[in-house]
Design a protein around this motif. Structure first.
Motif, mmCIF file in Angstrom:
data_model
loop_
_atom_site.group_PDB
_atom_site.id
_atom_site.type_symbol
_atom_site.label_atom_id
_atom_site.label_comp_id
_atom_site.label_asym_id
_atom_site.label_seq_id
_atom_site.Cartn_x
_atom_site.Cartn_y
_atom_site.Cartn_z
ATOM 1 N N GLN A 301 0.830 -1.206 0.000
ATOM 2 C CA GLN A 301 0.000 0.000 0.000
ATOM 3 C C GLN A 301 0.863 1.254 0.000
ATOM 4 O OE1 GLN A 301 -2.704 -0.375 3.318
ATOM 5 N NE2 GLN A 301 -4.194 -1.505 2.087
ATOM 6 N N GLN A 302 1.989 1.203 0.703
ATOM 7 C CA GLN A 302 2.919 2.333 0.704
ATOM 8 C C GLN A 302 3.464 2.576 -0.703
ATOM 9 O OE1 GLN A 302 6.523 1.659 2.919
ATOM 10 N NE2 GLN A 302 7.149 3.819 2.867
ATOM 11 N N VAL A 303 3.758 1.496 -1.417
ATOM 12 C CA VAL A 303 4.252 1.609 -2.787
ATOM 13 C C VAL A 303 3.193 2.233 -3.687
ATOM 14 C CG1 VAL A 303 4.883 0.276 -4.839
ATOM 15 C CG2 VAL A 303 5.946 -0.247 -2.636
ATOM 16 N N MET A 304 1.947 1.790 -3.590
ATOM 17 C CA MET A 304 0.868 2.348 -4.407
ATOM 18 C C MET A 304 0.660 3.835 -4.108
ATOM 19 S SD MET A 304 -0.348 0.067 -6.478
ATOM 20 C CE MET A 304 -1.949 0.727 -6.906
ATOM 21 N N ASN A 305 0.732 4.202 -2.850
ATOM 22 C CA ASN A 305 0.567 5.607 -2.482
ATOM 23 C C ASN A 305 1.706 6.455 -3.036
ATOM 24 O OD1 ASN A 305 -0.981 7.594 -0.763
ATOM 25 N ND2 ASN A 305 1.029 7.800 0.190
ATOM 26 N N ALA A 306 2.933 5.921 -3.007
ATOM 27 C CA ALA A 306 4.077 6.650 -3.550
ATOM 28 C C ALA A 306 3.937 6.839 -5.058
ATOM 29 C CB ALA A 306 5.374 5.902 -3.226
ATOM 30 N N ILE A 307 3.422 5.828 -5.747
ATOM 31 C CA ILE A 307 3.228 5.924 -7.198
ATOM 32 C C ILE A 307 2.228 7.026 -7.523
ATOM 33 C CG2 ILE A 307 2.282 4.723 -9.205
ATOM 34 C CD1 ILE A 307 3.498 2.140 -8.049
ATOM 35 N N PHE A 308 1.102 7.054 -6.821
ATOM 36 C CA PHE A 308 0.091 8.082 -7.069
ATOM 37 C C PHE A 308 0.632 9.471 -6.732
ATOM 38 C CE2 PHE A 308 -2.980 4.684 -7.384
ATOM 39 C CZ PHE A 308 -3.962 5.208 -8.220
ATOM 40 N N SER A 309 1.395 9.564 -5.638
ATOM 41 C CA SER A 309 1.887 10.868 -5.197
ATOM 42 C C SER A 309 2.818 11.509 -6.216
ATOM 43 C CB SER A 309 2.622 10.735 -3.854
ATOM 44 O OG SER A 309 1.741 10.287 -2.845
ATOM 45 N N GLN A 310 3.578 10.702 -6.940
ATOM 46 C CA GLN A 310 4.547 11.258 -7.878
ATOM 47 C C GLN A 310 3.945 11.584 -9.233
ATOM 48 O OE1 GLN A 310 8.579 9.590 -7.828
ATOM 49 N NE2 GLN A 310 8.027 8.485 -5.969
ATOM 50 N N LEU A 311 2.659 11.341 -9.408
ATOM 51 C CA LEU A 311 2.005 11.742 -10.649
ATOM 52 C C LEU A 311 1.906 13.258 -10.778
ATOM 53 C CD1 LEU A 311 -0.917 9.153 -10.870
ATOM 54 C CD2 LEU A 311 1.214 9.169 -12.174
ATOM 55 N N LYS A 312 2.045 13.998 -9.669
ATOM 56 C CA LYS A 312 1.942 15.456 -9.719
ATOM 57 C C LYS A 312 3.224 16.117 -10.216
ATOM 58 C CE LYS A 312 3.076 15.704 -4.779
ATOM 59 N NZ LYS A 312 2.575 16.086 -3.442
ATOM 60 N N ASN A 313 4.286 15.340 -10.375
ATOM 61 C CA ASN A 313 5.534 15.875 -10.909
ATOM 62 C C ASN A 313 5.327 16.269 -12.372
ATOM 63 O OD1 ASN A 313 8.133 16.145 -12.105
ATOM 64 N ND2 ASN A 313 9.017 14.939 -10.439
ATOM 65 N N PRO A 314 5.610 17.556 -12.760
ATOM 66 C CA PRO A 314 5.377 17.987 -14.147
ATOM 67 C C PRO A 314 6.087 17.121 -15.180
ATOM 68 C CG PRO A 314 5.830 19.869 -12.730
ATOM 69 C CD PRO A 314 6.093 18.647 -11.908
ATOM 70 N N LEU A 315 7.315 16.674 -14.875
ATOM 71 C CA LEU A 315 8.039 15.828 -15.822
ATOM 72 C C LEU A 315 7.337 14.500 -16.024
ATOM 73 C CD1 LEU A 315 11.737 16.493 -14.726
ATOM 74 C CD2 LEU A 315 10.484 17.490 -16.636
ATOM 75 N N ASN A 316 6.784 13.957 -14.945
ATOM 76 C CA ASN A 316 6.038 12.705 -15.057
ATOM 77 C C ASN A 316 4.743 12.908 -15.831
ATOM 78 O OD1 ASN A 316 7.986 11.273 -13.607
ATOM 79 N ND2 ASN A 316 7.003 11.680 -11.653
ATOM 80 N N LEU A 317 4.126 14.093 -15.676
ATOM 81 C CA LEU A 317 2.889 14.372 -16.402
ATOM 82 C C LEU A 317 3.146 14.446 -17.906
ATOM 83 C CD1 LEU A 317 1.169 17.036 -14.118
ATOM 84 C CD2 LEU A 317 0.529 14.644 -14.415
ATOM 85 N N ILE A 318 4.301 15.000 -18.297
ATOM 86 C CA ILE A 318 4.622 15.080 -19.720
ATOM 87 C C ILE A 318 4.783 13.675 -20.307
ATOM 88 C CG2 ILE A 318 6.379 15.839 -21.368
ATOM 89 C CD1 ILE A 318 6.904 18.219 -19.537
ATOM 90 N N ARG A 319 5.396 12.784 -19.532
ATOM 91 C CA ARG A 319 5.594 11.410 -19.997
ATOM 92 C C ARG A 319 4.392 10.513 -19.762
ATOM 93 N NH1 ARG A 319 9.952 8.727 -20.936
ATOM 94 N NH2 ARG A 319 9.174 6.979 -19.681
ATOM 95 N N ALA A 320 3.410 11.007 -19.033
ATOM 96 C CA ALA A 320 2.301 10.162 -18.603
ATOM 97 C C ALA A 320 1.588 9.452 -19.754
ATOM 98 C CB ALA A 320 1.314 10.988 -17.775
ATOM 99 N N PRO A 321 1.217 10.131 -20.857
ATOM 100 C CA PRO A 321 0.507 9.412 -21.930
ATOM 101 C C PRO A 321 1.315 8.242 -22.487
ATOM 102 C CG PRO A 321 0.316 11.784 -22.225
ATOM 103 C CD PRO A 321 1.333 11.569 -21.152
ATOM 104 N N TYR A 322 2.604 8.483 -22.770
ATOM 105 C CA TYR A 322 3.454 7.412 -23.301
ATOM 106 C C TYR A 322 3.611 6.281 -22.285
ATOM 107 C CZ TYR A 322 7.676 5.062 -25.032
ATOM 108 O OH TYR A 322 8.588 4.127 -25.456
#
Length: 394
Positions: A301-322
């Protein structure tokens, strides 16, 4: 005859001499002729411009009354007068009315670009994952999903270990709720040793339901024992998990390891660090301590929460669709691209953290022993079902 008498009338016979023009007066006359010619040219050009501007005004009707009045009453000397030499005064320029920018068109263009970029990146990532020769292609299972009674979308998440004695069993069983009453992602984890009733099989550990009938039998088991309905499923094995994490987060997942541990030759030290897909998998799988499966579920559960939390990083958002396309390509799932697009904002809300629940809940279980299943957790189904209903509907 004297010399004086001889020359006294000479001036009467002499012809008058023409005086050569002075160079000063000649230059002045030439300058005046040039200025006169320039004034005539200016007058001709101004007249032509005036005629053209009048025609444009009558044709387009874009000038205001004030502009017309100012143009008609402008001083003539300001237009015709020029300074001598090279520094001549130019005719004033008439300002044309500016065209208004269409903000709607600009916003529409930006939105169109973002949608096109996301769609192309998504399908490119999905194509790359589906044609990755290093992994066995993921196949979609038959899954008769049912929408939850509260209108939420529940996704059954399965982590399957294809190695050793647990081959074919579900190593991880979770339910992710999207677009529920709280409009915030919620996650429920089920202990793999929970002793439940498997439809058509009988009493056994919940993780064996996948070995008997795949994802759909796990769905039926959760519905019968805990009253929770799942609409979609997503299953990843260990190798796919590593690929998905590396695709989503190039620099790894930032997580605070709760303790020192070692699994399959991977040493993890306590403290905040970034983990790639392989290290993160070992951290989530570890259960060789006094907490056993309880500690592993908490870390998952800690891993899943960390994954969701880092979606707010702008660099991750740019790569998100790919990255999302690659994740979908590596995963055996019936989740559609349209479903992901519709629930994009619901998933993004998890960046602030997700609510979590572990089943069985505290005070609803006891250790037990089964002749054919080994060590088990005997659980109170009614107590856990009530806890799940309250968690998902608040």
């Amino acid at each position: 005859m004297s010399r004086m008498d001889r020359y006294k009338d000479i001036h009467k016979k002499a012809k008058p001499l023409k005086r050569a023009p002075s160079s000063f007066f000649a230059r002045r006359e030439r300058q005046e002729r040039k200025e006169e010619q320039l004034r005539r040219e200016d007058a001709t050009r101004i007249y032509q411009n005036h005629q053209q501007t009048s025609d444009d005004f009558h044709d387009e009707g874009q000038w205001s009354d004030d502009q017309q009045r100012a143009y008609a009453n402008r001083p003539l000397e300001d237009i015709q007068t020029r300074k001598k030499g090279f520094f001549r005064k130019r005719a004033p320029k008439i300002k044309q009315p500016r065209k208004r920018r269409s903000w709607k068109r600009i916003i529409f263009g930006i939105l169109f670009f973002l949608i096109a970029y996301s769609a192309i990146s998504f399908f490119v990532g999905k194509f790359v994952a589906e044609h990755d020769s290093s992994l066995t292609p993921a196949t979609v299972e038959t899954f008769n999903g049912v929408k939850a009674s509260n209108g939420a979308h529940n996704v059954l998440i399965l982590g399957s270990d294809t190695r050793g004695e647990d081959a074919g069993r579900a190593d991880t069983i979770m339910v992710l709720q999207l677009d529920g009453p709280s409009h915030k992602p919620k996650l429920i984890s089920f202990m793999r040793d929970s002793f439940v009733t498997i439809p058509g099989v009988g009493q056994n550990k919940i993780n064996s339901a996948y070995a008997y009938g795949g994802a759909d039998l796990v769905r039926q088991t959760l519905s019968e024992n805990f009253g929770i309905d799942c609409q979609y499923y997503a299953k990843v094995d260990f190798h796919s998990f590593e690929k998905v994490i590396d695709a989503l987060f190039m620099n790894g997942v930032k997580i605070d390891a709760e303790k020192d541990l070692n699994l399959d030759g991977v040493d993890i030290k306590k403290g905040t660090q970034r983990m790639d897909g392989h290290v993160l998998l070992q951290y989530a799988r570890f259960r060789m301590d006094e907490e056993g499966d309880f500690g592993r579920v908490r870390r998952q559960q800690q891993v899943m929460n960390a994954i969701f939390s880092q979606l707010k990083n702008p660099l991750n958002l740019i790569r998100a669709p790919y990255a999302a396309g690659k994740a979908l390509g590596y995963t055996s799932t019936d989740v559609t691209s349209l479903f992901l697009a519709k629930n994009l904002f619901s998933i993004a809300r998890g960046a602030a953290g997700i609510d979590r629940l572990s089943v069985p809940v505290e005070g609803s279980w006891n250790y037990g022993q089964s002749d054919y299943a080994g060590s088990i957790l005997s659980i109170d189904n009614q107590m856990n079902q009530s806890a799940i209903d309250e968690f998902l509907n608040k």
